[in-house]
Motif scaffolding. Structure first.
Motif, short mmCIF file in Angstrom:
data_model
loop_
_atom_site.label_atom_id
_atom_site.label_comp_id
_atom_site.label_asym_id
_atom_site.label_seq_id
_atom_site.Cartn_x
_atom_site.Cartn_y
_atom_site.Cartn_z
N VAL C 300 0.85 -1.20 0.00
CA VAL C 300 0.00 0.00 0.00
C VAL C 300 0.88 1.24 0.00
CG1 VAL C 300 -1.77 1.28 1.26
CG2 VAL C 300 -1.84 -1.22 1.22
N ARG C 301 1.90 1.21 0.86
CA ARG C 301 2.81 2.34 0.96
C ARG C 301 3.53 2.58 -0.36
NH1 ARG C 301 4.41 7.18 1.74
NH2 ARG C 301 6.61 7.47 2.28
N ALA C 302 3.94 1.49 -1.02
CA ALA C 302 4.66 1.63 -2.29
C ALA C 302 3.77 2.28 -3.35
CB ALA C 302 5.13 0.25 -2.76
N LEU C 303 2.52 1.86 -3.41
CA LEU C 303 1.60 2.45 -4.38
C LEU C 303 1.31 3.92 -4.03
CD1 LEU C 303 -0.85 -0.53 -4.94
CD2 LEU C 303 0.54 0.58 -6.69
N GLN C 304 1.19 4.18 -2.74
CA GLN C 304 0.96 5.56 -2.31
C GLN C 304 2.09 6.46 -2.80
OE1 GLN C 304 1.76 6.36 1.84
NE2 GLN C 304 0.03 7.78 2.02
N GLN C 305 3.31 6.03 -2.56
CA GLN C 305 4.47 6.82 -2.98
C GLN C 305 4.51 7.00 -4.49
OE1 GLN C 305 7.54 4.45 -0.90
NE2 GLN C 305 8.33 6.38 -0.12
N GLU C 306 4.27 5.90 -5.20
CA GLU C 306 4.36 5.94 -6.67
C GLU C 306 3.39 6.97 -7.24
OE1 GLU C 306 3.66 2.12 -8.56
OE2 GLU C 306 3.20 3.09 -10.46
N PHE C 307 2.14 6.94 -6.73
CA PHE C 307 1.15 7.83 -7.35
C PHE C 307 1.21 9.26 -6.83
CE2 PHE C 307 -1.05 5.45 -10.48
CZ PHE C 307 -0.79 4.14 -10.16
N LEU C 308 1.77 9.45 -5.66
CA LEU C 308 2.02 10.83 -5.22
C LEU C 308 3.07 11.45 -6.14
CD1 LEU C 308 2.00 10.47 -1.32
CD2 LEU C 308 0.40 11.81 -2.72
N GLN C 309 4.07 10.65 -6.50
CA GLN C 309 5.10 11.16 -7.41
C GLN C 309 4.52 11.44 -8.80
OE1 GLN C 309 8.04 8.05 -7.12
NE2 GLN C 309 8.69 8.72 -5.08
N LYS C 310 3.68 10.55 -9.26
CA LYS C 310 3.08 10.73 -10.59
C LYS C 310 2.21 11.98 -10.62
CE LYS C 310 3.13 6.03 -12.35
NZ LYS C 310 2.43 4.75 -12.59
N ALA C 311 1.47 12.19 -9.55
CA ALA C 311 0.61 13.38 -9.50
C ALA C 311 1.47 14.64 -9.50
CB ALA C 311 -0.27 13.33 -8.25
N ALA C 312 2.52 14.61 -8.72
CA ALA C 312 3.41 15.78 -8.65
C ALA C 312 4.04 16.04 -10.02
CB ALA C 312 4.49 15.55 -7.60
N ALA C 313 4.36 14.98 -10.73
CA ALA C 313 5.03 15.13 -12.03
C ALA C 313 4.16 15.85 -13.05
CB ALA C 313 5.44 13.76 -12.56
N ILE C 314 2.85 15.73 -12.92
CA ILE C 314 1.97 16.42 -13.88
C ILE C 314 1.30 17.63 -13.25
CG2 ILE C 314 1.53 14.35 -15.28
CD1 ILE C 314 -1.22 14.14 -13.88
N GLY C 315 1.81 18.04 -12.12
CA GLY C 315 1.32 19.28 -11.50
C GLY C 315 -0.02 19.14 -10.80
N ARG C 316 -0.38 17.92 -10.45
CA ARG C 316 -1.68 17.72 -9.77
C ARG C 316 -1.50 17.88 -8.27
NH1 ARG C 316 -5.79 16.27 -9.19
NH2 ARG C 316 -6.34 14.09 -9.62
N GLN C 317 -2.41 18.64 -7.66
CA GLN C 317 -2.44 18.74 -6.20
C GLN C 317 -3.19 17.53 -5.68
OE1 GLN C 317 -1.23 21.21 -4.26
NE2 GLN C 317 -0.48 22.46 -5.96
N LEU C 318 -2.50 16.62 -5.06
CA LEU C 318 -3.17 15.40 -4.62
C LEU C 318 -2.57 14.90 -3.32
CD1 LEU C 318 -5.16 13.03 -5.25
CD2 LEU C 318 -3.27 11.89 -6.43
N GLN C 319 -3.42 14.56 -2.38
CA GLN C 319 -2.99 13.90 -1.14
C GLN C 319 -3.56 12.49 -1.13
OE1 GLN C 319 -4.23 16.82 2.07
NE2 GLN C 319 -2.37 15.98 2.92
N ILE C 320 -2.71 11.53 -0.80
CA ILE C 320 -3.16 10.15 -0.63
C ILE C 320 -2.75 9.72 0.77
CG2 ILE C 320 -3.04 7.77 -1.48
CD1 ILE C 320 -2.06 8.89 -4.16
#
Lengths: 246, 205, 422
Positions: C300-320
């Motif tokens: 779960v933690r690994a997926l959380q990290q992966e998609f927080l990075q992906k969101a940041a990469a496209i400029g999305r404000q996202l908290q998981i």
């Protein structure tokens, strides 16, 4: 197709009821029809001044309301009838699960007594309350209900009494409170209807048992208040009734 | 699915009303409430069942469904000589099974149950008896697809049955029973026809 | 006695016959004007300027006194699709409309529904040039009270809309930061929304309901895949019948993917698919991962990290955040390295929130407003959400009198209404 089947079923039901209730072959002498045993639901003039039963009810909670969590906790049930006159009775009931309870009282009038069939009409006022103060709950609730009702009784023989009871369920007022600071109230609402079939008969040599099934079709059921359910539609609640006449 | 269930219920209902009519049409001597002696009766039956519900086979998977299976039941009823006959019932049944072929990957699914019911019964006359019960179906899925799984769940349900029994002696009887079983939680239902042996253990009054 | 049982059977059949399965049917009404080939999509400035609190002039007896109008988008088949939602308080009203410009007028066409019931219908509105169109088409719209009037009609169920309906702009939306969180990705299956709970379709739909974030439930399959599913067992409340029974954890992902369909026909999604949908196909800015699993949280933690990075990469404000609803989940988080740096949401006591340094404290609504504790959390830089609040009167009081930073609800639209209309 489905509607046709429902219609056919209803026709079969009515035909069955008619055939049972109004068939003429079973004429029995008058003196064997007098009801000799105790009863609470059967709409017939009582000889005793008081009649009391102790028992329980068990309700199957609908999936829409409780989802996967199906806690089937019985409700302790005390039912008492007090004769006022030959045709007028006080009908009182207490149902409790300790954290929540239901108290009802009303009048029952028996205008029709025939060879086998009798009829009563009544009206009950009920007050219920619940308090849940444990774990993540600081909640309580209470409400008032009015249930006009009518019962049709049929005596099969000298032992078995059957009662069909229909009720209208009217919520007069209902309120819930969270942590003594947040309040929700609701006024008058026609909640739904209920129908019961009750059998009262001997159990063994000296005792008598009440068994029955009640189906409630309503948008509110007092036992589910802690779930704060918000569906504004009628849902079916099947309830089994067991009582032992004292 | 609902149509098949509806028609089955309707047929069963008509049978019940028919049974009732037969009972009413009989002579005075048999119209009195049929009384049984104080006894425990053990019923053991076996036969075939037909699944009347919707098997819920996944679409697009070349599924073949089997709705007819064997069924067995065991019932113990106390006849107290009064009106209420109560008892317990269990058994073993398979609601349905099916196989699939998912682009060459084959799988089989079986839905079995062991019911445990509280049963009420009443005799209509000397030969015919009707039963109704409610309780739990202990359901089990057996899946064999890219690995094997046995998975269990409990489901509330009910059953109604009517049996005809011919005495073979003081204690033994043989007959046939038709029964409808419904697992409400999993929406599975079947109609069964069983040959039944009954053994009566008389009790002292 | 023989008659007793027959009649009992009859009565059971009677009750079985009387039970109705509730259904919601949305009928799209044809509106020739709207289908005109000259009608074009609205531009961003027009859409934003239209958002606001509106008074209902005609139709208030059905829909209440006010509506909140808000636009949202979702990526569907690589297209960005904009929809206008309207939220009301009476019976948790909810509208979903498309908007177009035809000449000097704005046309709005869609459907409405009362979310606590099954009542639906269609709606068609027009904003003429003189009643707001002029301002809305301006490159820098200045919108004031009464400057926009939308007039039209609505109808019930499949009937053509003929009943007068009109709304007038009252004021702009409340802009105080607040999270409107949709339970189970949008609502329960029993709420009869267009999609099943915890599904990709529901995640895409959540913002249409006014949600700024979603809560989703995670479970493990027997081969270690994390999927979205609420209940302990495969059951007919959530899936189409297929003969598979018992705990979902007994089955592998391939078995589930082959055999199981949710009630609306979708497959059970994986957590990866769900987070991918959130990041790339929705405007959602908060994801609450409700851990219904008593297993290590590394994946779960690994997926959380992966998609927080992906969101940041496209400029999305996202908290998981990883949700901690139980002591078991709480202890599982503490088994992870540097657990105090992992974004989490704790439903337990405030002390436990501090122990794992959760970003969010989330108590149950049945404990009340808890104003003192909430303010302490704010002072510590943490947010507080409350769950799962559905009763409209409660939502109103929690929004008005409470200090929470967000509310989780099966009716995100009513939370959105009370928040934006403040």
């Amino acid at each position: 197709m489905i509607k046709n089947f429902r219609l056919l079923k209803l026709i079969a039901i009515i035909a069955g009821l008619v055939s049972v209730l109004f068939k003429s072959e079973d004429a029995v002498a008058q003196d064997t029809l007098r009801v000799q045993q105790p009863y609470l639901f059967f709409p017939y003039p009582m000889q005793n001044k008081w009649q009391v039963s102790l028992g329980f009810t068990l309700t199957g909670m609908p999936e829409d309301v409780t989802e996967e969590v199906q806690v089937k906790a019985p409700v302790f049930d005390v039912h008492a009838i007090r004769r006022i006159s030959k045709s007028m009775y006080l009908d009182g009931r207490i149902q409790t699960q300790f954290i929540q309870s239901y108290f009802s009282a009303g009048l029952r009038w028996i205008p029709i007594v025939g060879d086998r069939i009798s009829l009563s009409v009544g009206d009950d006022i009920a007050w219920w309350y619940g308090k849940l103060n444990a774990a993540s709950f600081r909640t309580n609730a209470s409400g008032w209900q009015n249930t006009p009702n009518a019962s049709l009784g049929y005596q099969f023989n000298d032992k078995v009494l059957m009662t069909l009871k229909g009720e209208a369920l009217l919520n007069l007022k209902y309120s819930t409170t969270i942590a003594k600071e947040i309040v929700q109230t609701q006024g008058f609402d026609f909640s739904g209807v209920a129908g019961s079939i009750i059998l009262e008969q001997p159990l063994g040599k000296k005792s008598h048992i009440i068994t029955g099934f009640r189906g409630q079709y309503s948008n509110f059921f007092w036992q589910t208040w802690p779930l704060f359910e918000t569906f504004d539609r009628r849902i079916f609640y099947p309830e089994f009734i067991v009582g032992f006449v004292l | 699915m609902r149509n098949k269930q509806n028609s089955t219920m309707l047929i069963f209902l008509c049978c019940c009303i028919g049974l009732q009519s037969i009972a009413f049409a009989q002579t005075d001597s048999t119209k009195k409430a049929y009384k049984t002696e104080n006894a425990i009766i053990v019923y053991a039956g076996g036969g075939g069942s037909f699944f009347t519900g919707k098997s819920g086979v996944p679409a697009g998977l070349n599924a073949e469904v089997e709705n007819v299976h064997l069924i067995g039941s065991l019932r113990v009823i106390w006849h107290p000589g009064h009106l209420l006959h109560i008892g317990l019932e269990t058994g073993s049944l398979r609601f349905y099974s099916y196989t699939i072929d998912n682009n060459g990957k084959k799988g089989t699914t079986q839905v079995d149950a062991t019911p445990i019911f509280f049963v009420l019964s009443m005799p209509v006359n000397e030969r015919i008896e009707v039963f109704a019960g409610t309780g739990n179906y202990f359901m089990q899925t057996k899946l064999d697809y890219q690995g094997q799984v046995k998975s269990n769940v409990r489901s509330i349900g009910w059953m109604v049955a009517a049996s005809y029994r011919q005495p073979l002696g003081e204690h033994l009887g043989i007959g046939a029973e038709t029964k409808w079983m419904n697992s409400t939680g999993t929406k599975d239902a079947l109609l069964s026809l069983q040959i039944q042996l009954a053994w009566k253990f008389k009790l002292k009054k | 006695m023989k008659q007793n049982l027959v009649l009992l059977l009859l009565l059971i059949v009677l009750f079985a016959a009387c039970r109705k399965t509730p259904e919601v049917t949305i009928t799209k009404q044809k509106w020739d004007l709207f289908e005109n080939s000259n009608a074009v999509p609205l531009v961003a400035t027009t859409r934003t300027a239209m958002e606001g609190v509106y008074t209902i002039n005609a139709g208030a007896d059905v829909f209440g006194e006010q509506l909140v109008l808000k636009w949202s988008y979702a990526i569907e088949n690589n297209d960005t699709v904009y929809k206008l939602s309207a939220f009301g308080a009476k019976d948790v009203d909810y509208f979903l409309m498309d908007g177009k410009r035809l000449g000097d007028s704005i046309l709005l066409s869609g459907n409405w529904r009362k979310l606590t019931q099954t009542q639906t219908g269609s709606v068609q509105l027009t904003i003429s040039y003189s009643n707001g169109g002029r301002q809305l088409f301006s490159p820098s719209p200045i919108i004031q009270k009464d400057s926009i009037i939308a007039r039209g009609v609505f109808g019930y169920e499949a009937d053509a809309p003929t009943i007068p309906f009109s709304i007038t702009y009252l004021r702009h939306l409340n802009s105080t930061p607040f999270e409107v969180l949709a339970h189970r990705a949008g609502g329960r299956t029993s709420d009869l929304l267009p999609y099943s709970e915890n599904s990709l379709g529901m995640i895409r739909f959540a913002s249409r309901l006014g949600a700024t974030g979603v809560e989703i439930d995670m479970r493990y399959t027997s081969d270690g895949e994390i999927v979205l599913y609420h209940d302990n067992t495969l059951n007919l409340r959530l899936i189409q019948k297929n003969g598979l029974l018992g705990p979902i954890e007994n089955y592998s992902y391939e078995q589930l993917n082959t055999y199981v369909k949710l009630l609306d026909g979708q497959r059970i999604p994986t957590l990866r698919e769900a987070l991918n949908t959130v990041v790339y196909e929705t405007p959602l800015r908060f994801v609450w991962l409700d851990t219904k699993i008593d297993q290590p949280l590394d994946k779960v933690r690994a997926l959380q990290q992966e998609f927080l990075q992906k969101a940041a990469a496209i400029g999305r404000q996202l908290q998981i955040v990883i949700g901690l609803p139980t002591e078991e989940a709480f202890n599982r988080l503490k088994q992870l390295q540097n657990y105090t740096t992992i974004p989490s949401l704790c439903e337990l006591s405030p002390e436990q929130v501090r122990e794992v340094n959760s970003r969010v404290w989330a108590p149950r609504f049945t404990l009340g407003l808890q104003t003192e504790e909430v303010e302490k959390m704010k002072a510590e830089g943490r947010r507080s959400f409350v769950w799962t609040l559905d009763e409209p009167q409660y939502v109103e009081q929690f929004v008005r009198d409470g200090k929470f930073d967000g509310i989780l609800s099966n009716y995100a639209s009513i939370v959105a209404y009370y928040h934006y209309a403040q």
